[in-house]
Design an enzyme around this catalytic site. Structure first.
Site, PDB file in Angstrom:
ATOM      1  N   GLY A   3       0.653  -1.230  -0.024  1.00 26.90           N
ATOM      2  CA  GLY A   3       0.131   0.191  -0.108  1.00 26.90           C
ATOM      3  C   GLY A   3       0.894   1.272  -0.017  1.00 26.90           C
ATOM      4  O   GLY A   3       0.301   2.491  -0.368  1.00 26.90           O
ATOM      5  N   ASP A   4       2.030   1.119   0.453  1.00 22.58           N
ATOM      6  CA  ASP A   4       3.021   2.512   0.446  1.00 22.58           C
ATOM      7  C   ASP A   4       4.324   2.079   0.284  1.00 22.58           C
ATOM      8  O   ASP A   4       5.188   2.246   1.147  1.00 22.58           O
ATOM      9  CB  ASP A   4       2.677   3.245   1.736  1.00 22.58           C
ATOM     10  CG  ASP A   4       3.136   4.827   1.863  1.00 22.58           C
ATOM     11  OD1 ASP A   4       3.524   5.265   0.725  1.00 22.58           O
ATOM     12  OD2 ASP A   4       3.110   5.146   2.733  1.00 22.58           O
ATOM     13  N   PRO A   5       4.832   1.243  -0.664  1.00 21.00           N
ATOM     14  CA  PRO A   5       6.146   0.626  -0.633  1.00 21.00           C
ATOM     15  C   PRO A   5       7.115   1.958  -1.393  1.00 21.00           C
ATOM     16  O   PRO A   5       7.579   1.744  -2.123  1.00 21.00           O
ATOM     17  CB  PRO A   5       5.763  -0.564  -1.775  1.00 21.00           C
ATOM     18  CG  PRO A   5       4.881   0.059  -2.710  1.00 21.00           C
ATOM     19  CD  PRO A   5       3.750   0.727  -1.877  1.00 21.00           C
ATOM     20  N   THR A   6       7.397   3.090  -0.509  1.00 26.08           N
ATOM     21  CA  THR A   6       8.252   3.712  -0.830  1.00 26.08           C
ATOM     22  C   THR A   6       9.606   3.547  -0.425  1.00 26.08           C
ATOM     23  O   THR A   6       9.738   2.679   0.511  1.00 26.08           O
ATOM     24  CB  THR A   6       7.941   5.348  -0.347  1.00 26.08           C
ATOM     25  OG1 THR A   6       8.214   5.301   1.077  1.00 26.08           O
ATOM     26  CG2 THR A   6       6.612   5.437  -0.905  1.00 26.08           C
TER      27      THR A   6
ATOM     28  N   ARG B 226       2.265  13.634   3.371  1.00 27.44           N
ATOM     29  CA  ARG B 226       3.234  12.638   2.902  1.00 27.44           C
ATOM     30  C   ARG B 226       4.425  13.231   2.108  1.00 27.44           C
ATOM     31  O   ARG B 226       5.605  12.804   2.401  1.00 27.44           O
ATOM     32  CB  ARG B 226       2.654  11.427   2.236  1.00 27.44           C
ATOM     33  CG  ARG B 226       2.137  10.362   3.186  1.00 27.44           C
ATOM     34  CD  ARG B 226       1.234   9.561   2.416  1.00 27.44           C
ATOM     35  NE  ARG B 226       0.275   8.576   3.275  1.00 27.44           N
ATOM     36  CZ  ARG B 226       0.764   7.503   3.930  1.00 27.44           C
ATOM     37  NH1 ARG B 226       2.100   7.122   3.598  1.00 27.44           N
ATOM     38  NH2 ARG B 226       0.021   7.000   4.771  1.00 27.44           N
TER      39      ARG B 226
END
Lengths: 195, 325
Positions: free
Chosen positions: A111-114, B235
């Site tokens: 979901g947020d693989p930064t 973010r």
């Protein structure tokens, strides 16, 4: 704060306190959101993060061990090492590809693989920050996950084309449908456009 | 340097003259649909009928010999509108014997915002009818950190407003109705990294029309959709280690959205700024000013490559005019 507390890191949605061999991640209230929505999001994400991160670990994906969950905070194992964006190269990108494939193969979407949500430690890539994760095996969900990773990589690193290839080499090693994912990512990129 | 700019990507046809310091004059003609939303053919007809008038108006305010360039919105936007604007700009540049410069509409929103707020290197939240993006400048380009996975926030508001029987444009009406309620109905909140999705909210809000008051739905709609936009903006600030946030695009005129962004920035010690509404909505000055920046940095658009580009992405533009430290 007691004397074992080493460092406090303020992220976008949580305050992270490094405390001995543990990390305490506390989701702080956001004043811009109405309380109903804010409380709901923080509670759901905290619960989901603890649950899915444990499941990922059980499936063999390197993630910190969850030690305790309490309301809006999670205590977990501390992984020593830099975030991957500061050590990024083709070898690391390939390792990220392999880890994301392992996660997807377990039916989990991060979901947020930064590059800030991955830690490089002892030659391994650890995934953290499962607050936006979900259970989903669809090509669409996996495609969005890979798209998010590519997008932050492209926005922050000039070696993007080579890193992307290395990532895909790592991803396709155990995920035989990598070509379909690439197709999906291209399709997703074409959406959200003016007409 | 004085540059003439023409904006005409969708609803607001606008021409303007700017110099390095200020907007010298602007003439606009808004297309207001008789019913429903923006119809591309009608919008293009509106541009065709009014473009000579708005250009004549700004030309009459100065000695045309002082104009050193003609800038026009090359995209993204509605193809039929863009083609008329491009044709007018080409004719005008040849008539005046000055360079032509094609401007990306999204970049123009950002540049007029930077110009008017004096933020140098901010994270940008760009929200309009068709576009919703979070951008950050790095090495000669605005990088898209996140964007909508389906429809833009403005179209999302308009789409719901239409199904609720509110006339176009729906955004301001939803904003007013939202102020009348404090009763929150849960709606799909979809954030994926710095990307987000609005289509679920439209469906949920339209469905809720059967059982809840319009005020409640508008309130819940705004609180949900805007919280998503503010979250991804935060973010982006965190991810890029930046401390300034710029709001751009027509939906930016929404006071509740501005309030939420400003609270978020205050809570994390960042600076928030937005230009006045006239520079948030589509306007000719933003095209003229961006054209001026481009011309000052040696960028011109040859006739051969001046065609309309309906899906022109902001990260396709080489940005040579920003100096960061």
């Amino acid at each position: 704060m007691d004397r074992d507390t080493l460092e406090v890191v303020t992220g976008a949605e949580a305050v992270v306190v490094l405390h001995g061999h543990s990390v305490v991640k506390q989701r702080v209230p956001k004043d811009y959101r109405i309380a109903e929505l804010d409380t709901k999001l923080r509670r759901e994400r905290t619960r989901l993060e603890a649950k899915i991160q444990s499941d990922a670990r059980r499936a063999g994906v390197p993630t910190p061990i969850i030690e305790a969950v309490d309301g809006f905070s999670i205590t977990m194992e501390r992984i020593e090492g830099p975030p991957v964006h500061s050590v990024m190269n083709e070898v690391v990108a390939e390792a990220i590809g392999a880890v994301l494939c392992a996660l997807h193969s377990a039916g989990i979407i991060h979901g947020d693989p930064t590059t800030r949500n991955m830690i490089f430690s002892a030659g391994r890539v650890y995934l953290i920050d499962f607050g936006l994760s979900s259970y989903d095996r669809s090509l669409e969900a996996r495609g969005v996950d890979v798209h998010v990773f590519f997008q932050t990589l492209e926005a922050t690193d000039d070696r993007f084309p080579a890193l992307k290839d290395a990532f895909l080499a790592g991803y396709s090693r155990n995920c035989s449908d990598a070509a379909l994912i690439v197709e999906k990512v291209n399709e997703i990129k074409e959406r959200g456009r003016y007409l | 340097m004085i540059v003439l700019g023409i904006e005409g990507t969708a609803w607001n046809l606008s021409a303007s003259l700017v110099d390095d310091d200020e907007v010298l004059c602007e003439a606009s003609s808004a297309y207001i649909p008789a019913s429903g939303g923006i119809h591309p053919r009608e919008a293009a007809q509106h541009v065709a009928n009014n473009i000579a008038g708005v250009i004549r108006q700004v030309l009459s305010s100065t000695d045309p010999r002082l104009i050193e360039g003609v800038a026009f919105s090359q995209g993204p936007g509605l193809g039929p509108c863009l083609r008329i604007v491009g044709t007018a700009a080409r004719a005008l540049s040849m008539r005046l014997g000055v360079p032509l410069v094609g401007v990306n509409h999204c970049i123009a929103h950002i540049e007029v915002g930077r110009w008017k707020t004096h933020l140098v290197d901010p994270i940008v939240l760009y929200v309009s009818g068709a576009n919703s993006q979070v951008l950050s400048y790095r090495q000669q380009r605005y990088r898209i950190l996140g964007e909508t996975l389906d429809i833009g926030i403005g179209n999302c508001l308009d789409k719901f407003a239409r199904s609720a029987g509110l006339p176009h444009p729906g955004g301001p009406k939803v904003e007013r109705l939202a102020q009348e309620s404090r009763n929150y109905l849960p709606m799909p909140y979809v954030v994926k990294g710095m990307d987000f999705s609005f289509s679920g909210i439209v469906t949920a809000a339209t469905e809720a029309l059967k059982s809840a008051s319009l005020e409640e739905i508008c309130y819940s709609f705004q609180e949900t959709a805007f919280s998503m936009l503010v979250e991804v903006s935060e973010r982006a600030l965190s991810q890029m280690d930046k401390s300034d946030l710029l709001l751009a695009g027509g939906v930016g005129a929404n006071k509740r959205l501005q309030e939420m962004l400003s609270v978020m920035c205050a809570q994390r010690g960042a600076r928030f700024s937005a230009p006045k509404s006239e520079y948030l909505q589509d306007n000719g000055a933003m095209i003229a000013y961006t054209g001026l920046l481009m011309l000052r940095h040696g960028i011109q658009t040859p006739i051969a490559s001046s065609g309309a580009n309906a899906s022109f992405r902001p990260d396709e533009v080489e940005v040579l005019w920003i100096e960061t430290h």
